[in-house]
Scaffold this motif. Structure first.
Motif, PDB file in Angstrom:
ATOM      1  N   PRO A  90       0.859  -1.211  -0.023  1.00 56.79           N
ATOM      2  CA  PRO A  90      -0.050   0.100   0.037  1.00 56.79           C
ATOM      3  C   PRO A  90       0.848   1.339   0.100  1.00 56.79           C
ATOM      4  O   PRO A  90       0.606   2.288  -0.436  1.00 56.79           O
ATOM      5  N   ASN A  91       2.187   1.131   0.599  1.00 56.44           N
ATOM      6  CA  ASN A  91       2.957   2.648   0.667  1.00 56.44           C
ATOM      7  C   ASN A  91       3.822   2.512  -0.419  1.00 56.44           C
ATOM      8  O   ASN A  91       5.044   2.692  -0.524  1.00 56.44           O
ATOM      9  N   THR A  92       3.206   2.470  -1.741  1.00 55.42           N
ATOM     10  CA  THR A  92       4.031   2.749  -3.135  1.00 55.42           C
ATOM     11  C   THR A  92       3.130   3.297  -3.875  1.00 55.42           C
ATOM     12  O   THR A  92       1.827   3.304  -3.916  1.00 55.42           O
ATOM     13  N   ALA A  93       3.821   3.896  -4.787  1.00 52.68           N
ATOM     14  CA  ALA A  93       3.245   4.506  -6.097  1.00 52.68           C
ATOM     15  C   ALA A  93       3.829   3.799  -7.287  1.00 52.68           C
ATOM     16  O   ALA A  93       4.885   3.486  -7.196  1.00 52.68           O
ATOM     17  N   PRO A  94       2.961   3.745  -8.583  1.00 49.89           N
ATOM     18  CA  PRO A  94       3.465   3.047  -9.299  1.00 49.89           C
ATOM     19  C   PRO A  94       4.640   3.680 -10.381  1.00 49.89           C
ATOM     20  O   PRO A  94       5.399   3.062 -11.218  1.00 49.89           O
ATOM     21  N   ASP A  95       5.100   4.951 -10.183  1.00 51.90           N
ATOM     22  CA  ASP A  95       6.000   5.793 -11.093  1.00 51.90           C
ATOM     23  C   ASP A  95       7.694   5.686 -10.549  1.00 51.90           C
ATOM     24  O   ASP A  95       7.982   6.540 -10.228  1.00 51.90           O
ATOM     25  N   GLY A  96       7.914   4.448 -10.261  1.00 51.25           N
ATOM     26  CA  GLY A  96       9.348   4.259  -9.925  1.00 51.25           C
ATOM     27  C   GLY A  96      10.324   4.124 -10.707  1.00 51.25           C
ATOM     28  O   GLY A  96      10.098   4.592 -12.084  1.00 51.25           O
ATOM     29  N   PHE A  97      11.198   3.248 -10.220  1.00 49.04           N
ATOM     30  CA  PHE A  97      12.637   3.163 -11.307  1.00 49.04           C
ATOM     31  C   PHE A  97      12.240   2.642 -12.681  1.00 49.04           C
ATOM     32  O   PHE A  97      11.425   1.743 -12.802  1.00 49.04           O
ATOM     33  N   GLN A  98      12.814   2.979 -13.778  1.00 45.05           N
ATOM     34  CA  GLN A  98      12.766   2.451 -15.237  1.00 45.05           C
ATOM     35  C   GLN A  98      13.780   1.747 -15.674  1.00 45.05           C
ATOM     36  O   GLN A  98      14.911   2.442 -15.596  1.00 45.05           O
ATOM     37  N   ILE A  99      13.346   0.655 -16.101  1.00 42.64           N
ATOM     38  CA  ILE A  99      14.466   0.190 -17.169  1.00 42.64           C
ATOM     39  C   ILE A  99      13.842  -0.102 -18.698  1.00 42.64           C
ATOM     40  O   ILE A  99      12.843  -0.780 -18.942  1.00 42.64           O
ATOM     41  N   PRO A 100      14.634   0.780 -19.574  1.00 43.59           N
ATOM     42  CA  PRO A 100      13.982   0.880 -21.016  1.00 43.59           C
ATOM     43  C   PRO A 100      15.054  -0.354 -21.880  1.00 43.59           C
ATOM     44  O   PRO A 100      16.006  -0.723 -21.560  1.00 43.59           O
TER      45      PRO A 100
END
Ligand code: ZN
Length: 369
Positions: A90-100
């Motif tokens: 629950p204590n997360t948001a979807p916009d974290g670290f990205q791997i392209p």
């Protein structure tokens, strides 16, 4: 004499110099499961029967390949090998670290928004199910502490310092690995795909060294005997038949990688353009007591390798790596992200069969020398 897995995962001595061979982890999920997951949420209890059936079928087909060590194909790791343990926190948001990835798509991890940090799922839950169905030693892959460390945002979270987060992360990781070892995993493999990516993000090598230091703190919590059953997997990624860091020179990664105090290393090699150059780097940096499992199957290549292809790759590796420190593996999982359907289950199992048979052929050839 070498030790190899016997029935029920107990080590038995073998008069043959059998080169050990192990899978990495994931097998493409049955399409019915992929579609059902896409239509709901991967954690919907209504999916339990489908997950169970997929796991049972995967293990039966894995054992039919002759692979002396198997996995559950990560059928229950939803959505992937990377964030399975924190999915739904629950204590997360979807916009974290990205791997392209080179193919143009991007995979993203959740961002922590507040403390505390707790796993939602521990991989030994998957192992419990796999061990119910398996007749052969089962390997369990877990995600590295360094990958999960990327969940903490660049700016400190109020009331929850980075140091507190790292403490809790290491404790959760240790719990997961220890549970897997206690429950009888043949090996626990720490997926460290972000190692090579770290060199791409930071060519100075500083990020890679931070990752290795963090993972070594985790490793140091285990005894020498336990660390002999812990391995590290490195690869350039293999999602939708595409890599995230295939252009990063292994020479920038491997010398540091072998600083990790693990017993086994699973190194993607089949997909490398110059395997001999990589083998020489491994030879020069592999430490006593470490075993390197070199990739002899390329999951990204749609062509199914023949046993003879594999045999030649193993014999090539044996020119550079001492036999008592050499094993074989697949370069990566066949479907590290659950929604990747670019490789079929039939192809994955055919490739595994070639790995097992080709490794056996190489062992025989070496015996005959
Ligand atoms: Zn991999």
């Amino acid at each position: 004499m070498m030790m190899s897995p016997g029935p029920n995962g107990r080590a038995v001595s073998s008069p043959m110099t059998n080169i050990p061979t192990e899978p990495i982890g994931s097998i493409p999920r049955p399409l019915a499961l992929v579609e059902a997951v896409a239509a709901s949420d991967g954690t919907d209890p209504a999916l339990a029967t489908l997950y169970d059936e997929a796991t049972r079928d995967t293990i039966a087909r894995f054992e039919a390949t002759g692979s002396p060590v198997i996995t559950d194909g990560e059928q229950r790791k939803y959505h992937n090998f990377w964030t399975y343990c924190v999915h739904g926190l629950p204590n997360t948001a979807p916009d974290g670290f990205q791997i392209p990835f080179a193919a143009g798509h991007v995979r993203r991890m959740p961002r922590l928004t507040a403390g505390p940090f707790r796993y939602q799922t521990y991989a030994d839950d998957y192992l419990d199910v796999a061990l119910r169905y398996a007749h052969r030693p089962v390997k369990q892959a877990v995600i590295s502490p360094s990958a999960l460390s990327l969940m903490y945002p660049a700016d400190p979270l109020p009331g929850y310092s980075r140091e507190e987060f790292i403490d809790e992360l290491l404790r959760e990781h240790e719990t997961e690995v220890r549970n897997c070892l206690t429950k009888g995993a043949w090996k626990v493999q720490i997926d460290f795909t972000e190692a090579r990516f770290a060199v791409k993000v930071d060519p100075s090598g500083e990020l890679l060294h931070r990752f290795i230091d963090l993972n070594n703190i985790a490793m140091s919590r285990f005894s020498t005997d336990e660390r002999a059953r812990i391995g590290i997997h490195t690869c350039p990624g293999a999602d939708r038949d595409s890599t995230h860091s295939g252009d990063v020179d292994y020479a920038e990664l491997l010398p540091s990688l072998f600083e990790l105090i693990a017993g086994s290393f699973y190194v993607a090699l089949a997909g490398e353009p110059d395997r001999v150059r990589v083998l020489k780097i491994i030879r020069d940096h592999l430490k006593p007591g470490q075993t390197v499992f070199v990739g002899v199957i390329d999951p990204i290549d749609p062509r199914i390798e023949t046993p003879e292809d594999v045999r030649e790759r193993v014999l090539e590796a044996a020119e550079y790596i001492p036999l008592e420190q050499l094993g074989t593996c697949d370069d990566c999982g066949f479907s590290p992200f659950a929604d990747d359907t670019t490789t079929s289950r039939d192809t994955a199992f055919a490739k595994i069969r070639a790995r097992v048979e080709g490794t056996r052929l190489a062992s025989e050839r070496i015996q005959g020398r």
